[in-house]
Design an enzyme around this catalytic site. Sequence first.
Site, PDB file in Angstrom:
ATOM      1  N   SER A   1       0.828  -1.207   0.000  1.00 43.20           N
ATOM      2  CA  SER A   1       0.000   0.000   0.000  1.00 43.20           C
ATOM      3  C   SER A   1       0.863   1.258   0.000  1.00 43.20           C
ATOM      4  O   SER A   1       0.462   2.292  -0.553  1.00 43.20           O
ATOM      5  CB  SER A   1      -0.959   0.001   1.189  1.00 43.20           C
ATOM      6  OG  SER A   1      -0.270  -0.091   2.415  1.00 43.20           O
TER       7      SER A   1
ATOM      8  N   CYS B   1     -14.172  -8.782   4.445  1.00 43.04           N
ATOM      9  CA  CYS B   1     -13.488  -7.540   4.784  1.00 43.04           C
ATOM     10  C   CYS B   1     -13.348  -6.666   3.547  1.00 43.04           C
ATOM     11  O   CYS B   1     -13.579  -5.454   3.598  1.00 43.04           O
ATOM     12  CB  CYS B   1     -12.119  -7.843   5.383  1.00 43.04           C
ATOM     13  SG  CYS B   1     -11.194  -6.360   5.868  1.00 43.04           S
TER      14      CYS B   1
ATOM     15  N   CYS C   1      -6.114 -10.311  10.512  1.00 47.39           N
ATOM     16  CA  CYS C   1      -5.744  -9.147  11.322  1.00 47.39           C
ATOM     17  C   CYS C   1      -6.279  -9.195  12.741  1.00 47.39           C
ATOM     18  O   CYS C   1      -5.651  -8.655  13.655  1.00 47.39           O
ATOM     19  CB  CYS C   1      -6.199  -7.867  10.627  1.00 47.39           C
ATOM     20  SG  CYS C   1      -7.987  -7.742  10.412  1.00 47.39           S
TER      21      CYS C   1
END
Length: 380
Positions: free
Chosen positions: A28, A114, A210
């Site tokens: 990212s 998600c 996560c």
Amino acid sequence: MLVRSGCYAIITAMKKRVVVGMSGGVDSAVAAALLKAQGYEVIGLTMCFNLAESGRKKAGCCSRQGIEDARRVAHKLRIKHYVLNMQKALEERVIKNFCREYLSGRTPNPCVLCNQYLKFGELLEQVKVLDAQFLATGHYARLVKTPAGFLLKKARDPQKDQSYFLYRLNQNQLEQVLFPLGNYTKEEVRRLARKFQLPVAEKKASQEICFLLDDDYRSFLRTRAKKEMPAGPIIDAQGKIVGRHKGIAYYTVGQREGLGVAKGYPVYITRIDPKSNNIYIGSKEEASASEFLVKDLHFAIEPALKKIALKVKIRYNHREAQADLFSYGNKSTGCKAVAWSPIAKVIFKKPQFAVTPGQSAVFYDKSRVLGGAIIDEVIS
């Protein structure tokens, strides 16, 4: 609620504004750097789940360390950075389903939900709040615009392709999304991170779920269930009880380790029956199947009609295989998303190992993602 994390910004009114979902990882970070280099006005946005992290040995995405790493990248790139509290959305959209599925003897894929509801749902809402035009992420996937709509395609790097996790995205979502890394390999992304002198250039990739501490989903389920799960019999292909399991939530179809059963040859879980609380085992061939039912079908543009030949991937690390998809229901549309009746069947040309209820079956035509569904019931 958006929370500023403290960094610099360059505001240029003529530039298109893009929000980049920044997890604190290298992918990212490079996505943000590439877009800034291309002239976009970039705003970093990191999801925060406020989960207890005591005892976590590794810093995962959306962890406190992940947020700090994303903040440092934003500082280096001189872009705005915000933190978004997503704890409630994670609980309602992902965690409750995760627990419910495991407790029912199924094996869910929380990353699919998600992506659908948080990364490309809640984060997309912030694109409007921040008066931006696009949401970008570090996913390895590609988008192609056609007169019929946006096509989701595999990434150039087959080892990193993440299109499997994105099959539930609809046209409304896809038309607002950018995947800057789709044409890069992981090695090229690492080199770019060093070129941009990003502080996470050497950070290892995060693979864990996560919200789990150290990948221990069994401990997570025990804490959430707040009670002991009932043990039950392990039954072989001849119908003989050969062992005891500790609770169906702790097992998955295709599992070999941790059964405590000695048969003189490798045995695998072939089926989990939540009604009887039985777990069945057999050979690898007996743990393979050709035919199964699916539910919650999603198609990127148009649904399959009656029968279609395609390739199907039944889990992320599965090598997709040739199959026929049979659909039987009526189409319903809304918000440019195409849904379909849950009455559908997949038949592989050759049996595949560990077709697992709860996992996603994703449909491909060469590199294009046609859609996918949740595996509901294995027939044979």
